[in-house]
Scaffold this active site. Structure first.
Site, PDB file in Angstrom:
ATOM      1  N   GLY A  12      79.661  -5.415 -16.012  1.00  0.00           N
ATOM      2  CA  GLY A  12      79.735  -6.858 -15.753  1.00  0.00           C
ATOM      3  C   GLY A  12      80.344  -7.221 -14.415  1.00  0.00           C
ATOM      4  N   ASN A  14      78.733  -7.703 -11.606  1.00  0.00           N
ATOM      5  CA  ASN A  14      77.920  -8.773 -11.012  1.00  0.00           C
ATOM      6  C   ASN A  14      78.160 -10.095 -11.726  1.00  0.00           C
ATOM      7  OD1 ASN A  14      76.003  -7.858  -8.763  1.00  0.00           O
ATOM      8  ND2 ASN A  14      75.929  -6.177 -10.240  1.00  0.00           N
ATOM      9  N   LYS A  65      61.094  -5.778 -31.461  1.00  0.00           N
ATOM     10  CA  LYS A  65      61.506  -6.362 -30.181  1.00  0.00           C
ATOM     11  C   LYS A  65      61.267  -7.872 -30.177  1.00  0.00           C
ATOM     12  CE  LYS A  65      60.727  -5.729 -25.251  1.00  0.00           C
ATOM     13  NZ  LYS A  65      60.601  -4.694 -24.255  1.00  0.00           N
ATOM     14  N   MET A  90      69.874  -3.786 -19.435  1.00  0.00           N
ATOM     15  CA  MET A  90      69.049  -2.583 -19.355  1.00  0.00           C
ATOM     16  C   MET A  90      67.908  -2.567 -20.375  1.00  0.00           C
ATOM     17  SD  MET A  90      70.034  -1.222 -16.727  1.00  0.00           S
ATOM     18  CE  MET A  90      71.361  -0.848 -15.594  1.00  0.00           C
ATOM     19  N   ARG A  91      67.196  -3.688 -20.446  1.00  0.00           N
ATOM     20  CA  ARG A  91      66.024  -3.755 -21.318  1.00  0.00           C
ATOM     21  C   ARG A  91      64.891  -4.460 -20.600  1.00  0.00           C
ATOM     22  NH1 ARG A  91      66.743  -2.249 -26.402  1.00  0.00           N
ATOM     23  NH2 ARG A  91      68.912  -1.819 -26.864  1.00  0.00           N
ATOM     24  N   LEU A  92      63.694  -3.970 -20.866  1.00  0.00           N
ATOM     25  CA  LEU A  92      62.515  -4.600 -20.287  1.00  0.00           C
ATOM     26  C   LEU A  92      62.130  -5.789 -21.175  1.00  0.00           C
ATOM     27  CD1 LEU A  92      60.386  -4.219 -18.030  1.00  0.00           C
ATOM     28  CD2 LEU A  92      59.035  -2.895 -19.685  1.00  0.00           C
ATOM     29  N   ASN A 107      66.607 -10.897 -11.256  1.00  0.00           N
ATOM     30  CA  ASN A 107      67.201  -9.582 -11.524  1.00  0.00           C
ATOM     31  C   ASN A 107      67.752  -9.017 -10.225  1.00  0.00           C
ATOM     32  OD1 ASN A 107      67.822  -7.209 -13.054  1.00  0.00           O
ATOM     33  ND2 ASN A 107      66.050  -6.186 -12.128  1.00  0.00           N
ATOM     34  N   HIS A 109      68.728  -5.267  -8.348  1.00  0.00           N
ATOM     35  CA  HIS A 109      68.517  -3.819  -8.450  1.00  0.00           C
ATOM     36  C   HIS A 109      69.246  -3.131  -7.291  1.00  0.00           C
ATOM     37  CE1 HIS A 109      66.728  -0.131  -9.715  1.00  0.00           C
ATOM     38  NE2 HIS A 109      66.365   0.099  -8.462  1.00  0.00           N
TER      39      HIS A 109
HETATM   40  C1  GAR Z   1      74.100  -3.097 -11.083  1.00  0.00           C
HETATM   41  O1  GAR Z   1      74.297  -2.135 -10.088  1.00  0.00           O
HETATM   42  C2  GAR Z   1      72.651  -3.534 -11.127  1.00  0.00           C
HETATM   43  O2  GAR Z   1      72.057  -3.551  -9.870  1.00  0.00           O
HETATM   44  C3  GAR Z   1      72.041  -2.463 -11.993  1.00  0.00           C
HETATM   45  O3  GAR Z   1      72.974  -2.325 -13.029  1.00  0.00           O
HETATM   46  C4  GAR Z   1      74.275  -2.467 -12.481  1.00  0.00           C
HETATM   47  C5  GAR Z   1      75.108  -3.338 -13.396  1.00  0.00           C
HETATM   48  O4  GAR Z   1      76.433  -3.318 -12.976  1.00  0.00           O
HETATM   49  N1  GAR Z   1      70.744  -2.822 -12.460  1.00  0.00           N
HETATM   50  C6  GAR Z   1      69.718  -1.978 -12.498  1.00  0.00           C
HETATM   51  O5  GAR Z   1      69.809  -0.790 -12.227  1.00  0.00           O
HETATM   52  C7  GAR Z   1      68.375  -2.585 -12.915  1.00  0.00           C
HETATM   53  N2  GAR Z   1      67.365  -1.626 -12.844  1.00  0.00           N
HETATM   54  P1  GAR Z   1      77.444  -4.428 -13.464  1.00  0.00           P
HETATM   55  O6  GAR Z   1      77.382  -4.428 -14.983  1.00  0.00           O
HETATM   56  O7  GAR Z   1      78.776  -3.970 -12.957  1.00  0.00           O
HETATM   57  O8  GAR Z   1      77.010  -5.749 -12.879  1.00  0.00           O
END
Ligand code: GAR
Length: 204
Positions: A12, A14, A65, A90-92, A107, A109
């Site tokens: 969390g 971000n 789903k 982490m789900r599509l 999103n 990445h």
């Molecule tokens: C982040 O680095 C985000 O970019 C990545 O998950 C992490 C979550 O970190 N997302 C992906 O890889 C999507 N494919 P956080 O929970 O500390 O924000």
């Protein structure tokens, strides 16, 4: 003001950066809801501390789903959510979910898409030996880590970098870039034309 929900599965960080940006007034919106699919996620504690409503929706509690996503949609509707921000969720999302909120799901990445999609974007770039990687914020479509790109920022991989130091640089960059992208959305400055995002000037 725009009503925002964050979807997260993990640490969390971000989500925290977005909370800070809302508190500082950089993002002028109501951050109303955290949707989380993991009871152990750090994001939950962060939501509690900031008084943000938490919807814990675990995939294992639903037979399909579709049912799982129905529950998420119910929470989003109860809060009149207008913008969905995926921050390490982490789900599509299913095509039905995506089309319901078309152009209103973002999103982040931790790589320069379309390179290094998936759950190990930082590690994959590091192990590949690329000299430049980075961060991407994009609109979500039906494919994983795919959709019109809003902002990207490059991060250099120096010879002295370790995976850990690179992770730190990437996360710092994410925490700056995501609030900027959300701000552009809120200000109505993003337009998708032929699958490309046009960013207009303030007021223009
Ligand atoms: C982040 O680095 C985000 O970019 C990545 O998950 C992490 C979550 O970190 N997302 C992906 O890889 C999507 N494919 P956080 O929970 O500390 O924000």
């Amino acid at each position: 003001m725009t009503n925002i929900a964050v979807l997260a599965s993990g640490r969390g960080s971000n989500f925290s950066a977005i909370i800070r940006a809302v508190k500082r007034g950089l993002i002028k919106a109501n951050l109303l809801l955290l949707v989380c699919d993991n009871p152990k996620a750090g994001a939950i504690e962060k939501a509690k501390r900031s008084g943000i409503r938490i919807a814990l929706v675990e995939r294992k509690d639903f037979s399909s789903k579709i049912e799982f996503e129905k529950k998420i949609i119910q929470h989003l509707e109860e809060c009149n959510i207008e913008l969905i921000v995926m921050a390490g969720f982490m789900r599509l999302l299913s095509p039905d979910f995506v089309s319901r909120y078309k152009g209103r799901i973002l999103n982040i990445h931790p790589a320069l898409l379309p390179s290094f999609k998936g759950v190990e974007g930082i590690k994959d770039a590091f192990n590949c030996g690329v000299k430049v990687t980075g961060v991407t914020v994009h609109f979500v479509d039906e494919e994983m880590d795919h959709g019109p790109i809003i902002l990207q920022k490059a991060v250099k991989i120096e010879g002295s970098d370790t995976l850990e130091s690179l992770e730190e640089k990437i996360h710092k960059t994410e925490h700056l870039l995501y609030p900027q992208a959300i701000k552009l959305f809120i200000e109505g400055r993003l337009k998708i034309e032929e699958r490309k995002v046009k960013v207009s000037n303030p007021g223009g």
